[in-house]
Design a protein around this motif. Structure first.
Motif, PDB file in Angstrom:
ATOM      1  N   UNK A  67       0.845  -1.193   0.000  1.00 37.64           N
ATOM      2  CA  UNK A  67       0.000   0.000   0.000  1.00 37.64           C
ATOM      3  C   UNK A  67       0.878   1.239   0.000  1.00 37.64           C
ATOM      4  N   UNK A  68       0.385   2.284  -0.632  1.00 38.79           N
ATOM      5  CA  UNK A  68       1.142   3.517  -0.775  1.00 38.79           C
ATOM      6  C   UNK A  68       0.272   4.693  -0.353  1.00 38.79           C
ATOM      7  N   UNK A  69       0.755   5.602   0.529  1.00 38.71           N
ATOM      8  CA  UNK A  69      -0.050   6.757   0.922  1.00 38.71           C
ATOM      9  C   UNK A  69      -0.051   7.824  -0.172  1.00 38.71           C
ATOM     10  N   UNK A  70      -1.234   8.249  -0.534  1.00 38.17           N
ATOM     11  CA  UNK A  70      -1.364   9.310  -1.532  1.00 38.17           C
ATOM     12  C   UNK A  70      -1.965  10.530  -0.836  1.00 38.17           C
ATOM     13  N   UNK A  71      -1.234  11.638  -0.837  1.00 35.29           N
ATOM     14  CA  UNK A  71      -1.682  12.852  -0.172  1.00 35.29           C
ATOM     15  C   UNK A  71      -2.506  13.674  -1.163  1.00 35.29           C
ATOM     16  N   UNK A  72      -3.735  13.985  -0.779  1.00 37.86           N
ATOM     17  CA  UNK A  72      -4.657  14.692  -1.670  1.00 37.86           C
ATOM     18  C   UNK A  72      -4.606  16.203  -1.429  1.00 37.86           C
ATOM     19  N   UNK A  73      -5.365  16.943  -2.232  1.00 35.13           N
ATOM     20  CA  UNK A  73      -5.396  18.402  -2.116  1.00 35.13           C
ATOM     21  C   UNK A  73      -6.088  18.865  -0.843  1.00 35.13           C
ATOM     22  N   UNK A  74      -6.757  17.981  -0.115  1.00 36.54           N
ATOM     23  CA  UNK A  74      -7.408  18.344   1.144  1.00 36.54           C
ATOM     24  C   UNK A  74      -6.401  18.577   2.273  1.00 36.54           C
ATOM     25  N   UNK A  75      -5.131  18.301   2.018  1.00 37.90           N
ATOM     26  CA  UNK A  75      -4.081  18.465   3.028  1.00 37.90           C
ATOM     27  C   UNK A  75      -3.986  19.930   3.463  1.00 37.90           C
ATOM     28  N   UNK A  76      -3.956  20.137   4.793  1.00 40.13           N
ATOM     29  CA  UNK A  76      -3.845  21.493   5.345  1.00 40.13           C
ATOM     30  C   UNK A  76      -2.428  21.789   5.847  1.00 40.13           C
ATOM     31  N   UNK A  77      -1.485  20.883   5.605  1.00 40.30           N
ATOM     32  CA  UNK A  77      -0.074  21.036   5.997  1.00 40.30           C
ATOM     33  C   UNK A  77       0.105  21.131   7.515  1.00 40.30           C
ATOM     34  N   UNK A  78      -0.714  20.389   8.251  1.00 36.50           N
ATOM     35  CA  UNK A  78      -0.634  20.430   9.713  1.00 36.50           C
ATOM     36  C   UNK A  78       0.627  19.742  10.232  1.00 36.50           C
ATOM     37  N   UNK A  79       1.159  18.777   9.487  1.00 30.27           N
ATOM     38  CA  UNK A  79       2.399  18.108   9.868  1.00 30.27           C
ATOM     39  C   UNK A  79       2.233  16.885  10.746  1.00 30.27           C
ATOM     40  N   UNK A  80       1.006  16.466  11.038  1.00 23.49           N
ATOM     41  CA  UNK A  80       0.832  15.278  11.878  1.00 23.49           C
ATOM     42  C   UNK A  80       1.359  14.019  11.204  1.00 23.49           C
ATOM     43  N   UNK A  81       1.196  13.909   9.902  1.00 22.94           N
ATOM     44  CA  UNK A  81       1.710  12.728   9.196  1.00 22.94           C
ATOM     45  C   UNK A  81       3.230  12.667   9.331  1.00 22.94           C
ATOM     46  N   UNK A  82       3.875  13.807   9.243  1.00 24.91           N
ATOM     47  CA  UNK A  82       5.321  13.915   9.395  1.00 24.91           C
ATOM     48  C   UNK A  82       5.746  13.465  10.795  1.00 24.91           C
ATOM     49  N   UNK A  83       4.990  13.885  11.797  1.00 22.71           N
ATOM     50  CA  UNK A  83       5.319  13.559  13.187  1.00 22.71           C
ATOM     51  C   UNK A  83       5.056  12.103  13.545  1.00 22.71           C
ATOM     52  N   UNK A  84       3.997  11.516  13.003  1.00 24.75           N
ATOM     53  CA  UNK A  84       3.612  10.163  13.382  1.00 24.75           C
ATOM     54  C   UNK A  84       4.222   9.060  12.529  1.00 24.75           C
ATOM     55  N   UNK A  85       4.816   9.378  11.400  1.00 24.55           N
ATOM     56  CA  UNK A  85       5.382   8.337  10.533  1.00 24.55           C
ATOM     57  C   UNK A  85       6.479   7.581  11.287  1.00 24.55           C
ATOM     58  N   UNK A  86       6.313   6.264  11.518  1.00 23.95           N
ATOM     59  CA  UNK A  86       7.297   5.513  12.295  1.00 23.95           C
ATOM     60  C   UNK A  86       8.645   5.337  11.588  1.00 23.95           C
ATOM     61  N   UNK A  87       8.679   5.512  10.290  1.00 22.39           N
ATOM     62  CA  UNK A  87       9.922   5.318   9.545  1.00 22.39           C
ATOM     63  C   UNK A  87      10.564   6.618   9.100  1.00 22.39           C
ATOM     64  N   UNK A  88       9.954   7.742   9.417  1.00 22.96           N
ATOM     65  CA  UNK A  88      10.501   9.019   8.976  1.00 22.96           C
ATOM     66  C   UNK A  88      10.479   9.147   7.467  1.00 22.96           C
ATOM     67  N   UNK A  89       9.475   8.539   6.842  1.00 21.83           N
ATOM     68  CA  UNK A  89       9.391   8.521   5.380  1.00 21.83           C
ATOM     69  C   UNK A  89       8.689   9.742   4.809  1.00 21.83           C
ATOM     70  N   UNK A  90       8.168  10.599   5.671  1.00 21.77           N
ATOM     71  CA  UNK A  90       7.476  11.796   5.190  1.00 21.77           C
ATOM     72  C   UNK A  90       8.319  13.013   5.532  1.00 21.77           C
ATOM     73  N   UNK A  91       8.634  13.783   4.509  1.00 22.06           N
ATOM     74  CA  UNK A  91       9.427  15.008   4.678  1.00 22.06           C
ATOM     75  C   UNK A  91       8.545  16.197   4.330  1.00 22.06           C
ATOM     76  N   UNK A  92       8.897  17.348   4.885  1.00 23.14           N
ATOM     77  CA  UNK A  92       8.141  18.565   4.587  1.00 23.14           C
ATOM     78  C   UNK A  92       8.925  19.405   3.592  1.00 23.14           C
ATOM     79  N   UNK A  93       8.240  19.825   2.548  1.00 19.59           N
ATOM     80  CA  UNK A  93       8.844  20.713   1.555  1.00 19.59           C
ATOM     81  C   UNK A  93       9.008  22.101   2.169  1.00 19.59           C
ATOM     82  N   UNK A  94       9.581  23.034   1.442  1.00 19.80           N
ATOM     83  CA  UNK A  94       9.793  24.386   1.929  1.00 19.80           C
ATOM     84  C   UNK A  94       8.519  25.100   2.333  1.00 19.80           C
ATOM     85  N   UNK A  95       7.417  24.822   1.642  1.00 19.92           N
ATOM     86  CA  UNK A  95       6.149  25.466   1.976  1.00 19.92           C
ATOM     87  C   UNK A  95       5.316  24.662   2.977  1.00 19.92           C
TER      88      UNK A  95
END
Length: 107
Positions: A42-70
């Motif tokens: 399975x692969x996570x697909x981030x949709x346009x509904x994302x508000x850039x809250x950063x919870x996915x970044x914080x909770x990812x157990x593998x550190x696989x989610x990075x935040x872009x400059x914006x």
């Protein structure tokens, strides 16, 4: 009281694998694999509904989610194992888990 021996102790003491201890690869501290995604289905697909809250970044157990400059989250394909923690923690439901083999979305 019987003495407990590990596989490494058994081999150092002149024992063999026939002592009943299975051999496993021994890695030095700090070993890191080069890729984690070989068995992902399975692969996570981030949709346009994302508000850039950063919870996915914080909770990812593998550190696989990075935040872009914006602040937009980006999933690293080599490190994501497809566990779905990010999709569960997203308060807006902006992360959908896509089945990589069939292309279907799991909600």
């Amino acid at each position: 009281m019987a003495e407990r021996r590990t596989a490494a102790c058994s081999l150092r003491a002149g024992g063999s694998v026939s002592d009943g201890w299975p051999l496993a690869p021994q890695l030095d501290a700090g070993h890191l694999t080069s890729s984690n995604s070989g068995w992902r289905t399975r692969w996570p697909e981030i949709t346009v509904a994302c508000t850039r809250c950063g919870l996915c970044f914080l909770y990812c157990p593998d550190g696989a989610i990075a935040k872009e400059g914006d602040g937009t989250p980006r999933v690293a394909p080599d490190w994501c194992k497809g566990c779905g923690v990010c999709a569960v923690e997203c308060p807006k439901g902006a992360i959908e888990m896509r089945d990589e083999r069939k292309g279907r979305i799991e909600r």
